[in-house]
Scaffold this motif. Structure first.
Motif, PDB file in Angstrom:
ATOM      1  N   UNK A 191       0.755  -1.133  -0.056  1.00 62.50           N
ATOM      2  CA  UNK A 191       0.172  -0.035   0.145  1.00 62.50           C
ATOM      3  C   UNK A 191       0.768   1.557  -0.090  1.00 62.50           C
ATOM      4  N   UNK A 192       2.175   1.244   0.309  1.00 57.09           N
ATOM      5  CA  UNK A 192       2.897   2.589   0.417  1.00 57.09           C
ATOM      6  C   UNK A 192       3.578   2.856  -0.995  1.00 57.09           C
ATOM      7  N   UNK A 193       3.089   3.863  -1.388  1.00 60.88           N
ATOM      8  CA  UNK A 193       3.473   4.119  -2.895  1.00 60.88           C
ATOM      9  C   UNK A 193       5.040   4.374  -2.948  1.00 60.88           C
ATOM     10  N   UNK A 194       5.653   4.850  -2.010  1.00 58.73           N
ATOM     11  CA  UNK A 194       7.358   5.045  -2.394  1.00 58.73           C
ATOM     12  C   UNK A 194       7.719   3.514  -2.654  1.00 58.73           C
ATOM     13  N   UNK A 195       7.333   2.666  -1.567  1.00 58.83           N
ATOM     14  CA  UNK A 195       7.986   1.164  -1.788  1.00 58.83           C
ATOM     15  C   UNK A 195       7.390   0.562  -3.082  1.00 58.83           C
ATOM     16  N   UNK A 196       6.123   0.925  -3.501  1.00 53.09           N
ATOM     17  CA  UNK A 196       5.811   0.473  -4.970  1.00 53.09           C
ATOM     18  C   UNK A 196       6.641   0.832  -5.861  1.00 53.09           C
ATOM     19  N   UNK A 197       7.179   2.086  -6.023  1.00 50.91           N
ATOM     20  CA  UNK A 197       7.969   2.588  -6.939  1.00 50.91           C
ATOM     21  C   UNK A 197       9.371   1.610  -6.907  1.00 50.91           C
ATOM     22  N   UNK A 198       9.858   1.324  -5.657  1.00 53.51           N
ATOM     23  CA  UNK A 198      11.122   0.477  -5.706  1.00 53.51           C
ATOM     24  C   UNK A 198      10.808  -0.896  -6.275  1.00 53.51           C
ATOM     25  N   UNK A 199       9.404  -1.272  -5.879  1.00 47.28           N
ATOM     26  CA  UNK A 199       9.248  -2.781  -6.381  1.00 47.28           C
ATOM     27  C   UNK A 199       9.266  -2.714  -7.988  1.00 47.28           C
ATOM     28  N   UNK A 200       8.726  -1.458  -8.634  1.00 46.32           N
ATOM     29  CA  UNK A 200       8.597  -1.319 -10.104  1.00 46.32           C
ATOM     30  C   UNK A 200       9.943  -1.138 -10.567  1.00 46.32           C
ATOM     31  N   UNK A 201      10.840  -0.803  -9.797  1.00 49.25           N
ATOM     32  CA  UNK A 201      12.379  -0.686 -10.551  1.00 49.25           C
ATOM     33  C   UNK A 201      12.804  -2.141 -10.365  1.00 49.25           C
ATOM     34  N   UNK A 202      12.802  -2.609  -9.166  1.00 50.55           N
ATOM     35  CA  UNK A 202      13.399  -4.121  -9.073  1.00 50.55           C
ATOM     36  C   UNK A 202      12.573  -5.116 -10.188  1.00 50.55           C
ATOM     37  N   UNK A 203      11.388  -4.943 -10.555  1.00 53.64           N
ATOM     38  CA  UNK A 203      10.728  -5.934 -11.149  1.00 53.64           C
ATOM     39  C   UNK A 203      11.418  -5.772 -12.775  1.00 53.64           C
ATOM     40  N   UNK A 204      11.603  -4.426 -13.020  1.00 55.64           N
ATOM     41  CA  UNK A 204      12.463  -4.279 -14.322  1.00 55.64           C
ATOM     42  C   UNK A 204      13.868  -4.861 -14.311  1.00 55.64           C
ATOM     43  N   UNK A 205      14.489  -4.336 -13.328  1.00 55.88           N
ATOM     44  CA  UNK A 205      16.117  -4.366 -13.192  1.00 55.88           C
ATOM     45  C   UNK A 205      16.541  -6.081 -12.920  1.00 55.88           C
ATOM     46  N   UNK A 206      15.664  -6.481 -11.824  1.00 57.53           N
ATOM     47  CA  UNK A 206      16.129  -7.971 -11.122  1.00 57.53           C
ATOM     48  C   UNK A 206      15.124  -9.158 -11.279  1.00 57.53           C
ATOM     49  N   UNK A 207      13.753  -8.726 -11.518  1.00 61.45           N
ATOM     50  CA  UNK A 207      13.065  -9.820 -11.559  1.00 61.45           C
ATOM     51  C   UNK A 207      12.444 -10.389 -13.177  1.00 61.45           C
ATOM     52  N   UNK A 208      12.903  -9.385 -14.211  1.00 62.86           N
ATOM     53  CA  UNK A 208      12.496  -9.629 -15.630  1.00 62.86           C
ATOM     54  C   UNK A 208      11.013  -9.679 -15.615  1.00 62.86           C
ATOM     55  N   UNK A 209      10.555  -8.641 -14.900  1.00 68.07           N
ATOM     56  CA  UNK A 209       9.047  -8.271 -15.158  1.00 68.07           C
ATOM     57  C   UNK A 209       8.085  -9.693 -14.616  1.00 68.07           C
ATOM     58  N   UNK A 210       8.736 -10.711 -13.995  1.00 66.68           N
ATOM     59  CA  UNK A 210       7.892 -11.805 -13.743  1.00 66.68           C
ATOM     60  C   UNK A 210       6.816 -11.536 -12.717  1.00 66.68           C
ATOM     61  N   UNK A 211       7.059 -10.517 -12.043  1.00 67.67           N
ATOM     62  CA  UNK A 211       6.041 -10.259 -10.701  1.00 67.67           C
ATOM     63  C   UNK A 211       4.925  -9.443 -10.997  1.00 67.67           C
ATOM     64  N   UNK A 212       3.853  -9.739 -10.575  1.00 70.29           N
ATOM     65  CA  UNK A 212       2.528  -8.814 -10.732  1.00 70.29           C
ATOM     66  C   UNK A 212       2.668  -7.959  -9.464  1.00 70.29           C
ATOM     67  N   UNK A 213       2.789  -6.461  -9.873  1.00 75.46           N
ATOM     68  CA  UNK A 213       2.635  -5.768  -8.544  1.00 75.46           C
ATOM     69  C   UNK A 213       1.387  -4.882  -8.409  1.00 75.46           C
ATOM     70  N   UNK A 214       0.721  -4.903  -7.145  1.00 76.89           N
ATOM     71  CA  UNK A 214      -0.588  -4.562  -7.083  1.00 76.89           C
ATOM     72  C   UNK A 214      -0.436  -3.254  -5.861  1.00 76.89           C
ATOM     73  N   UNK A 215      -0.640  -2.090  -6.149  1.00 75.18           N
ATOM     74  CA  UNK A 215      -0.967  -1.224  -5.215  1.00 75.18           C
ATOM     75  C   UNK A 215      -2.117  -1.255  -4.706  1.00 75.18           C
ATOM     76  N   UNK A 216      -2.233  -1.635  -3.541  1.00 81.12           N
ATOM     77  CA  UNK A 216      -3.606  -1.878  -2.601  1.00 81.12           C
ATOM     78  C   UNK A 216      -3.604  -1.890  -1.333  1.00 81.12           C
ATOM     79  N   UNK A 217      -4.698  -1.983  -0.366  1.00 82.37           N
ATOM     80  CA  UNK A 217      -4.568  -2.336   0.787  1.00 82.37           C
ATOM     81  C   UNK A 217      -5.054  -4.121   0.866  1.00 82.37           C
ATOM     82  N   UNK A 218      -4.614  -4.646   1.584  1.00 85.04           N
ATOM     83  CA  UNK A 218      -4.712  -6.087   1.290  1.00 85.04           C
ATOM     84  C   UNK A 218      -6.012  -6.437   1.969  1.00 85.04           C
ATOM     85  N   UNK A 219      -6.350  -5.496   2.696  1.00 84.56           N
ATOM     86  CA  UNK A 219      -7.854  -5.630   3.510  1.00 84.56           C
ATOM     87  C   UNK A 219      -8.869  -5.704   2.549  1.00 84.56           C
ATOM     88  N   UNK A 220      -8.655  -5.133   1.326  1.00 86.07           N
ATOM     89  CA  UNK A 220      -9.789  -4.658   0.513  1.00 86.07           C
ATOM     90  C   UNK A 220      -9.794  -5.162  -0.956  1.00 86.07           C
TER      91      UNK A 220
END
Ligand SMILES: C[S@@+](CC[C@H](N)C(=O)[O-])C[C@H]1O[C@@H](n2cnc3c(N)ncnc32)[C@H](O)[C@@H]1O
Length: 397
Positions: A191-220
């Motif tokens: 849910x943290x927008x800054x952490x999500x930016x880091x996740x996007x960078x890592x997805x491009x750089x380290x994870x070969x876009x394999x990971x589905x990233x969701x910005x959301x509250x896990x409770x909803x």
């Protein structure tokens, strides 16, 4: 006690020939340890040395910020005190180097910290960086994920990391899937927008876009496809004092398939009575007069834990997710425990710990007797009490 535990009052402790192990004094604000020369014996070369039990006690004090005074005893007139000082320096040189984890935690000794609020606040990058240095914790998670992946009967798996932060558990999930040789679709929810930016960078750089990233509250968030394995790291120092179990309950209800596995599967809280003039004085000085009414996260050092920790309560996420109630009543807990402690001990509050079953026999613990080696993400909790208990032979926690 008589001085009302004045924070400016400090002690000089003179050791006698009998003194061997004085843990209760390490809970007091001792600044000087006085060593009378008659405590020393002569070695073969006629230099002053200490008995083995005295050596062990002085080495324990050397792990505390105290200064030493060598006091010349009446029978030792004319001795060269420099020899005694040299011997203490030699003893200090024989101390073992602290582990990397202990060295990293040393600056937080007896520092009172308010528990994190990662739901209400967005954590900063530096906080994630500190989490990410705790490699033993992520090693255990990776091992748990590997075992869960190996045990899952499905051909293709969905693994969700809820509260992914900057992605250390995602990296470990991908590694576990590779190691198991299984097809695993990894989804990261944050849910943290800054952490999500880091996740996007890592997805491009380290994870070969394999990971589905969701910005959301896990409770909803309602996914198109539920998880076979749901992984989170939402525990506080007392187990349930941060995001678990409430956030995880909701995630299990919405995100986990009925046959799915939650990592961690369960966690338990423990308490032990503690004596520490220093921690109590610091808590009292904290928070504008209400400092004794709130728990703290502390790397507890200048304290004497007066009895073995006892289990208080547990939470389990092993039951089928659709059986969970929609409200929070099932998470209420009460517990009582009796501790037998020395009649002369002062009780300044409770130390709180937790342990967790990640999956199968893969566990994490911050209990002193079962602490996961070199893990330093969680310091214990300190629950101060307003009225210091003295001359107690037993207390109820
Ligand atoms: C203790 S941190 C762990 C982060 C990461 N797993 C790690 O090991 O570095 C918990 C994370 O959960 C996120 N979080 C807290 N509540 C959440 C919610 N309701 N929905 C989604 N993410 C949440 C926080 O923003 C934080 O990044």
């Amino acid at each position: 006690m008589l001085c009302g535990h004045q924070a400016r009052l400090q002690l000089a402790l003179e050791l006698g020939s009998d003194a061997c192990d004085l843990p209760q004094w390490r809970a007091e604000p001792v600044q000087l340890v006085v060593l009378p020369t008659h405590m020393f014996v002569s070695n073969a070369a006629r230099y002053p040395v200490l008995r083995k039990d005295h050596q062990a006690e002085i080495k324990r004090w050397m792990d505390h910020a105290v200064a030493y005074v060598i006091r010349q005893s009446d029978d030792d007139e004319g001795v060269d005190l420099v020899d005694y000082v040299r011997y203490l320096r030699f003893l200090a040189g024989t101390l073992e180097d602290p582990s990397a984890a202990a060295a990293a935690s040393a600056e937080y000794r007896d520092v009172l910290q308010a528990p994190l609020q990662p739901l209400m606040d967005h954590l900063e990058s530096a906080t994630y960086e500190t989490f990410e240095m705790d490699l033993p914790k992520y090693d255990h998670y990776e091992h748990a994920m590997l075992r869960a992946i190996q045990d899952a009967p499905q051909k293709e798996l969905v693994l969700m990391v809820v509260g992914a932060g900057r992605g250390p558990l995602v990296t470990r999930a991908l590694r576990a899937a590779r190691q198991a040789g299984r097809s695993v679709r990894v989804v990261a929810i944050e849910k943290n927008p800054s952490a999500l930016v880091e996740l996007q960078l890592r997805n491009a750089k380290d994870w070969g876009h394999q990971v589905t990233l969701i910005r959301a509250d896990m409770r909803g968030w309602v996914p198109a496809e539920r998880a076979d394995i749901l992984v989170s790291e939402l525990l506080g120092s007392f187990g349930d004092n941060e995001l678990s179990p409430e956030c995880l309950d909701a995630a299990c209800r919405l995100l986990l398939a009925p046959h799915g596995v939650c990592i961690p599967q369960s966690y338990s809280a423990y308490v032990a009575p503690l004596s520490s003039t220093l921690l109590h004085a610091r808590a009292q000085a904290y928070g504008g007069g209400h400092g004794l009414e709130t728990p703290y996260v502390v790397n507890i050092h200048a304290a004497h834990i007066l009895a073995e920790p006892q289990a208080m309560w547990s939470f389990s996420h092993a039951q089928a997710s659709d059986q969970l109630l929609g409200d929070n009543r099932h998470n209420q807990r009460r517990a009582s425990a009796t501790f037998g402690i020395g009649a002369s001990s002062l009780v300044h509050g409770l130390a709180g710990y937790f342990d967790a079953v990640l999956y199968g026999n893969v566990e994490l613990s911050i209990r002193p007797d079962t602490h996961t080696e070199d893990m330093h993400s969680w310091f214990p909790m300190y629950f101060p009490i307003k009225v210091i208990l003295s001359h107690a032979s037993a207390i109820h926690g």
